[in-house]
Design a protein around this motif. Structure first.
Motif, PDB file in Angstrom:
ATOM      1  N   PRO A  27       0.833  -1.209   0.000  1.00 50.29           N
ATOM      2  CA  PRO A  27       0.000   0.000   0.000  1.00 50.29           C
ATOM      3  C   PRO A  27       0.866   1.256   0.000  1.00 50.29           C
ATOM      4  O   PRO A  27       2.052   1.231   0.346  1.00 50.29           O
ATOM      5  CB  PRO A  27      -0.809  -0.124   1.291  1.00 50.29           C
ATOM      6  CG  PRO A  27      -0.085  -1.105   2.135  1.00 50.29           C
ATOM      7  CD  PRO A  27       0.714  -1.986   1.222  1.00 50.29           C
ATOM      8  N   LYS A  28       0.256   2.358  -0.384  1.00 46.66           N
ATOM      9  CA  LYS A  28       0.961   3.635  -0.481  1.00 46.66           C
ATOM     10  C   LYS A  28       1.645   3.996   0.831  1.00 46.66           C
ATOM     11  O   LYS A  28       2.792   4.452   0.833  1.00 46.66           O
ATOM     12  CB  LYS A  28      -0.025   4.732  -0.894  1.00 46.66           C
ATOM     13  CG  LYS A  28       0.572   6.097  -0.996  1.00 46.66           C
ATOM     14  CD  LYS A  28      -0.451   7.125  -1.428  1.00 46.66           C
ATOM     15  CE  LYS A  28       0.167   8.507  -1.473  1.00 46.66           C
ATOM     16  NZ  LYS A  28      -0.772   9.520  -1.959  1.00 46.66           N
ATOM     17  N   VAL A  41       5.850   8.844  -4.063  1.00 43.61           N
ATOM     18  CA  VAL A  41       4.483   8.331  -3.986  1.00 43.61           C
ATOM     19  C   VAL A  41       3.532   9.327  -3.338  1.00 43.61           C
ATOM     20  O   VAL A  41       2.315   9.191  -3.481  1.00 43.61           O
ATOM     21  CB  VAL A  41       4.396   6.951  -3.294  1.00 43.61           C
ATOM     22  CG1 VAL A  41       5.194   5.911  -4.036  1.00 43.61           C
ATOM     23  CG2 VAL A  41       4.817   7.020  -1.859  1.00 43.61           C
ATOM     24  N   GLU A  42       4.072  10.335  -2.657  1.00 48.91           N
ATOM     25  CA  GLU A  42       3.220  11.387  -2.090  1.00 48.91           C
ATOM     26  C   GLU A  42       2.403  12.091  -3.166  1.00 48.91           C
ATOM     27  O   GLU A  42       1.298  12.546  -2.903  1.00 48.91           O
ATOM     28  CB  GLU A  42       4.084  12.431  -1.368  1.00 48.91           C
ATOM     29  CG  GLU A  42       4.822  11.928  -0.168  1.00 48.91           C
ATOM     30  CD  GLU A  42       5.806  12.952   0.373  1.00 48.91           C
ATOM     31  OE1 GLU A  42       6.161  13.908  -0.346  1.00 48.91           O
ATOM     32  OE2 GLU A  42       6.230  12.781   1.527  1.00 48.91           O
ATOM     33  N   ASP A  43       2.953  12.170  -4.365  1.00 46.68           N
ATOM     34  CA  ASP A  43       2.314  12.906  -5.460  1.00 46.68           C
ATOM     35  C   ASP A  43       1.319  12.080  -6.259  1.00 46.68           C
ATOM     36  O   ASP A  43       0.723  12.583  -7.204  1.00 46.68           O
ATOM     37  CB  ASP A  43       3.379  13.447  -6.418  1.00 46.68           C
ATOM     38  CG  ASP A  43       4.310  14.439  -5.751  1.00 46.68           C
ATOM     39  OD1 ASP A  43       3.976  14.940  -4.665  1.00 46.68           O
ATOM     40  OD2 ASP A  43       5.383  14.706  -6.327  1.00 46.68           O
ATOM     41  N   PHE A  44       1.131  10.804  -5.914  1.00 40.59           N
ATOM     42  CA  PHE A  44       0.285   9.919  -6.705  1.00 40.59           C
ATOM     43  C   PHE A  44      -0.762   9.246  -5.828  1.00 40.59           C
ATOM     44  O   PHE A  44      -0.535   9.016  -4.640  1.00 40.59           O
ATOM     45  CB  PHE A  44       1.144   8.841  -7.400  1.00 40.59           C
ATOM     46  CG  PHE A  44       2.045   9.394  -8.457  1.00 40.59           C
ATOM     47  CD1 PHE A  44       1.623   9.490  -9.768  1.00 40.59           C
ATOM     48  CD2 PHE A  44       3.316   9.849  -8.142  1.00 40.59           C
ATOM     49  CE1 PHE A  44       2.441  10.003 -10.746  1.00 40.59           C
ATOM     50  CE2 PHE A  44       4.147  10.367  -9.104  1.00 40.59           C
ATOM     51  CZ  PHE A  44       3.708  10.456 -10.417  1.00 40.59           C
ATOM     52  N   THR A  45      -1.884   8.894  -6.438  1.00 44.37           N
ATOM     53  CA  THR A  45      -2.928   8.160  -5.726  1.00 44.37           C
ATOM     54  C   THR A  45      -2.562   6.676  -5.708  1.00 44.37           C
ATOM     55  O   THR A  45      -1.744   6.228  -6.524  1.00 44.37           O
ATOM     56  CB  THR A  45      -4.294   8.330  -6.419  1.00 44.37           C
ATOM     57  OG1 THR A  45      -4.249   7.696  -7.708  1.00 44.37           O
ATOM     58  CG2 THR A  45      -4.662   9.802  -6.565  1.00 44.37           C
ATOM     59  N   GLY A  51      -1.225   1.292 -11.052  1.00 44.83           N
ATOM     60  CA  GLY A  51      -1.190   1.334 -12.516  1.00 44.83           C
ATOM     61  C   GLY A  51       0.229   1.350 -13.052  1.00 44.83           C
ATOM     62  O   GLY A  51       0.550   0.651 -14.026  1.00 44.83           O
ATOM     63  N   LEU A  52       1.084   2.136 -12.420  1.00 44.44           N
ATOM     64  CA  LEU A  52       2.491   2.149 -12.821  1.00 44.44           C
ATOM     65  C   LEU A  52       3.133   0.783 -12.595  1.00 44.44           C
ATOM     66  O   LEU A  52       3.913   0.299 -13.423  1.00 44.44           O
ATOM     67  CB  LEU A  52       3.255   3.225 -12.035  1.00 44.44           C
ATOM     68  CG  LEU A  52       2.917   4.672 -12.386  1.00 44.44           C
ATOM     69  CD1 LEU A  52       3.544   5.622 -11.366  1.00 44.44           C
ATOM     70  CD2 LEU A  52       3.373   5.001 -13.782  1.00 44.44           C
ATOM     71  N   GLY A  53       2.795   0.155 -11.474  1.00 46.00           N
ATOM     72  CA  GLY A  53       3.309  -1.182 -11.204  1.00 46.00           C
ATOM     73  C   GLY A  53       2.841  -2.185 -12.246  1.00 46.00           C
ATOM     74  O   GLY A  53       3.614  -3.033 -12.695  1.00 46.00           O
TER      75      GLY A  53
END
Length: 125
Positions: A27-28, A41-45, A51-53
């Protein structure tokens, strides 16, 4: 030429698979606790991170399977190009955040090298 391609592709696939699975499974909040390399990762949901993964995992599969199975083998160097584009985007994100994108540059170069080797290997067949 094909042996060199598979060596480069195996290294690239390993890196992409490892980082992609990490982004999908963890998880984030867990990624944030992993230190400075994951501050982005702070800048992404969470959905964007997964999705990137997923793109990285698909690229890892794509650089190996089509060429190994000889089913549309041109997709393998195209997948390597896709991973290079993904790393170029990661480079931009890290630079904008004031971080050092050394690992992204290395993976970008490896992905580009793998793509070139793949296209040369296909031309030699």
């Amino acid at each position: 030429m094909i042996v060199a391609y598979f060596i480069a592709a195996a290294v690239l696939a390993f890196l992409a698979l490892a980082t992609g699975l990490m982004k999908i499974v963890r998880p984030k909040e867990k990624l944030l606790t992993m230190g400075k390399p994951f501050a982005w990762v702070e800048d992404f949901t969470p959905v964007q991170i997964r999705g990137l993964g997923a793109l990285e995992v698909a690229g890892a599969i794509g650089v190996i399977l089509p060429m190994a199975l000889n089913v549309l083998p041109v997709l393998s160097p195209i997948a390597a190009l896709g991973l290079a584009v993904l790393q170029a985007g990661a480079f931009v994100v890290h630079v904008r955040r004031g971080e050092k994108p050394y690992l992204n540059m290395v993976i970008f170069a490896l992905a580009g090298f793998t793509a070139v080797l793949g296209f040369f290997a296909l031309a030699a067949l």
